[in-house]
Design a protein around this motif. Structure first.
Motif, short mmCIF file in Angstrom:
data_model
loop_
_atom_site.label_atom_id
_atom_site.label_comp_id
_atom_site.label_asym_id
_atom_site.label_seq_id
_atom_site.Cartn_x
_atom_site.Cartn_y
_atom_site.Cartn_z
N ALA A 149 0.86 -1.33 0.00
CA ALA A 149 0.21 -0.09 -0.08
C ALA A 149 0.85 1.39 -0.03
N GLN A 150 1.73 1.36 1.00
CA GLN A 150 2.78 2.36 0.98
C GLN A 150 3.96 2.17 1.70
N PRO A 151 4.73 1.81 1.12
CA PRO A 151 5.98 1.27 1.72
C PRO A 151 6.85 2.55 2.01
N HIS A 152 7.46 2.48 3.16
CA HIS A 152 8.25 4.05 3.24
C HIS A 152 9.61 3.64 4.04
N TYR A 153 10.70 4.14 3.64
CA TYR A 153 11.90 3.95 4.38
C TYR A 153 12.84 5.50 4.32
N HIS A 154 13.54 5.72 5.29
CA HIS A 154 14.29 6.84 5.21
C HIS A 154 15.53 6.59 4.25
N ASN A 155 16.13 5.05 4.75
CA ASN A 155 17.29 5.00 3.73
C ASN A 155 16.90 3.19 3.87
N VAL A 156 16.38 2.73 2.52
CA VAL A 156 16.16 1.39 2.74
C VAL A 156 17.20 0.21 2.90
N VAL A 157 18.31 0.48 2.58
CA VAL A 157 19.62 -0.50 2.70
C VAL A 157 19.94 -0.44 4.06
N ALA A 158 20.08 0.66 4.55
CA ALA A 158 20.52 0.93 6.05
C ALA A 158 19.40 0.22 7.10
N GLU A 159 18.16 0.45 6.89
CA GLU A 159 17.05 -0.09 7.57
C GLU A 159 17.01 -1.68 7.45
N VAL A 160 17.11 -2.23 6.27
CA VAL A 160 16.74 -3.60 5.98
C VAL A 160 17.90 -4.38 6.54
N SER A 161 19.24 -3.69 6.58
CA SER A 161 20.43 -4.13 7.01
C SER A 161 20.33 -4.29 8.62
N ALA A 162 19.89 -3.05 9.18
CA ALA A 162 19.90 -3.07 10.77
C ALA A 162 19.01 -4.11 11.31
N PHE A 163 17.90 -4.20 10.52
CA PHE A 163 16.71 -5.11 10.81
C PHE A 163 17.34 -6.54 10.81
N LEU A 164 18.18 -6.90 9.75
CA LEU A 164 18.46 -8.32 9.63
C LEU A 164 19.75 -8.63 10.51
N ARG A 165 20.69 -7.42 10.73
CA ARG A 165 21.70 -7.88 11.87
C ARG A 165 20.98 -8.16 13.21
N GLY A 166 19.75 -7.21 13.59
CA GLY A 166 19.26 -7.39 14.77
C GLY A 166 18.59 -9.06 14.91
N ARG A 167 18.00 -9.32 13.62
CA ARG A 167 17.28 -10.79 13.60
C ARG A 167 18.46 -11.97 13.82
N VAL A 168 19.71 -11.53 13.26
CA VAL A 168 20.72 -12.60 13.20
C VAL A 168 21.21 -12.77 14.92
N ALA A 169 21.53 -11.65 15.56
CA ALA A 169 21.65 -11.43 16.99
C ALA A 169 20.77 -12.27 17.63
N ALA A 170 19.35 -12.11 17.34
CA ALA A 170 18.37 -12.51 18.09
C ALA A 170 18.25 -14.47 17.91
N ALA A 171 18.74 -14.63 16.85
CA ALA A 171 18.58 -16.08 16.51
C ALA A 171 19.97 -16.84 17.51
N GLU A 172 20.92 -16.00 17.20
CA GLU A 172 22.26 -16.63 17.80
C GLU A 172 22.04 -16.59 19.08
N ALA A 173 21.21 -15.44 19.85
CA ALA A 173 21.00 -15.52 21.24
C ALA A 173 20.40 -16.79 21.82
N ALA A 174 19.29 -17.27 21.02
CA ALA A 174 18.47 -18.38 21.09
C ALA A 174 19.15 -19.71 20.93
N GLY A 175 20.36 -19.43 20.38
CA GLY A 175 21.11 -20.95 20.44
C GLY A 175 21.22 -21.33 18.88
N ILE A 176 20.95 -20.50 18.00
CA ILE A 176 20.83 -20.90 16.50
C ILE A 176 22.31 -20.43 16.08
N GLN A 177 23.19 -21.41 15.67
CA GLN A 177 24.39 -20.92 15.40
C GLN A 177 24.41 -20.15 14.10
N ARG A 178 25.57 -19.29 13.81
CA ARG A 178 25.52 -18.59 12.92
C ARG A 178 25.63 -19.08 11.56
#
Ligand code: HH2
Length: 273
Positions: A149-178
């Protein structure tokens, strides 16, 4: 770097092709459950013969505007196919965002979970953490019903990258190896054409996160917007997009047309090795 996908391992010295098997009523046959299962299995076996390195089995369409289906409906569609592929020569991925579907698929032999919701549901995180399967963490903005409907980003690469970095960290914290994790910018999931192009252009920035990048561009509407072709005529555009993704650092491409994609990547590989 070795990528561990359940009992399979990939050294990622060449790009991998993940073949898409959609077990949705519109994708195969309206001849009922049994025919749908047989058609899906035949298609899966054909994609393996064509050189797919892994298969992604999905029972829910996540196209923009698609209606959600219940966990039971999804299970009825995908489980018989996953069971039918037990012992296959390539790992099977379950394309689902529902923890109960992931869990049952893993029990039936799936070696990877492809979650467009990036394990943000705690039960999904637990289902993967409690197993040895791999996971694909994908970015999306909003939900399939409304995301375009209305996708919106200030900086799409930075925002997607920050999100994915956070999810990798969360997965690792839960015990899922890199070495079991791959990331995906989620082309078309809450992104305009310009956002998609920027992400593809700068895919290398995601590769810098240090886990393999998976790119799903096959037949997507962004390719239709650029070529004017409808979905059945997007093979050349899909091949071009897969090659660009690999050139910019993708380790895995998700593709409908496996033989053509494998052939194209063989040329890329020969020139680049
Ligand atoms: N795209 C679709 C579905 N699942 N998973 C990942 N990791 N990345 C993607 O880009 C991706 C995905 C598109 O969904 P759908 O509407 O079901 O079409 P198809 O599965 O035929 O591509």
């Amino acid at each position: 770097m070795l990528f561990h996908c359940g009992t399979f391992q990939f050294d990622l010295s060449r790009p991998l092709v993940m073949g898409i098997v959609n077990v949705t009523p519109d994708s195969f046959s309206d001849g009922g459950q049994h025919l749908q299962r047989e058609a899906a299995l035949a298609h899966a076996r054909q994609l393996i013969a064509e050189g797919a390195d892994m298969l992604d089995i999905g029972g829910e369409s996540t196209r923009p505007g698609a209606q959600p289906v219940s966990a039971q409906q999804e299970l009825d569609r995908v489980l018989p196919v996953i069971e039918g592929l037990r012992g296959a020569s390539v790992p099977i991925s379950i394309d689902s965002r529902k923890p109960e579907v992931m869990q049952a698929a893993i029990a039936a032999g799936a070696q990877m979970v492809n979650d467009i919701n990036a394990l943000q549901d705690a039960a999904a995180m637990n289902a993967v953490a409690a197993s040895n399967v791999a996971v694909c963490l994908m970015h999306k903005q909003g939900d399939p019903q409304t995301m375009q409907a209305q996708p919106h980003y200030h900086n799409v690469v930075a925002e997607v990258s920050a999100f994915l970095r956070g999810r990798v960290a969360a997965a690792e914290a839960a015990g899922i190896q890199r070495n079991r994790i791959v990331i995906d910018p989620g082309f078309g999931f809450g992104k305009t054409l310009e956002h998609n192009l920027t992400l593809l252009r700068e895919l290398g920035k995601l590769a810098e996160l240090g886990v393999p990048v998976l790119a799903g561009l096959s037949r997507k509407s962004m390719l239709g917007a650029l070529t004017g072709q409808d979905v059945a005529q997007r093979l050349p555009a899909s091949i071009a997009a897969a090659l660009i993704a690999v050139q910019r650092g993708a380790a895995i491409v998700r593709a409908h047309d496996v033989r053509a994609t494998v052939d194209a990547l063989k040329i890329w590989q020969a020139v680049n090795s």
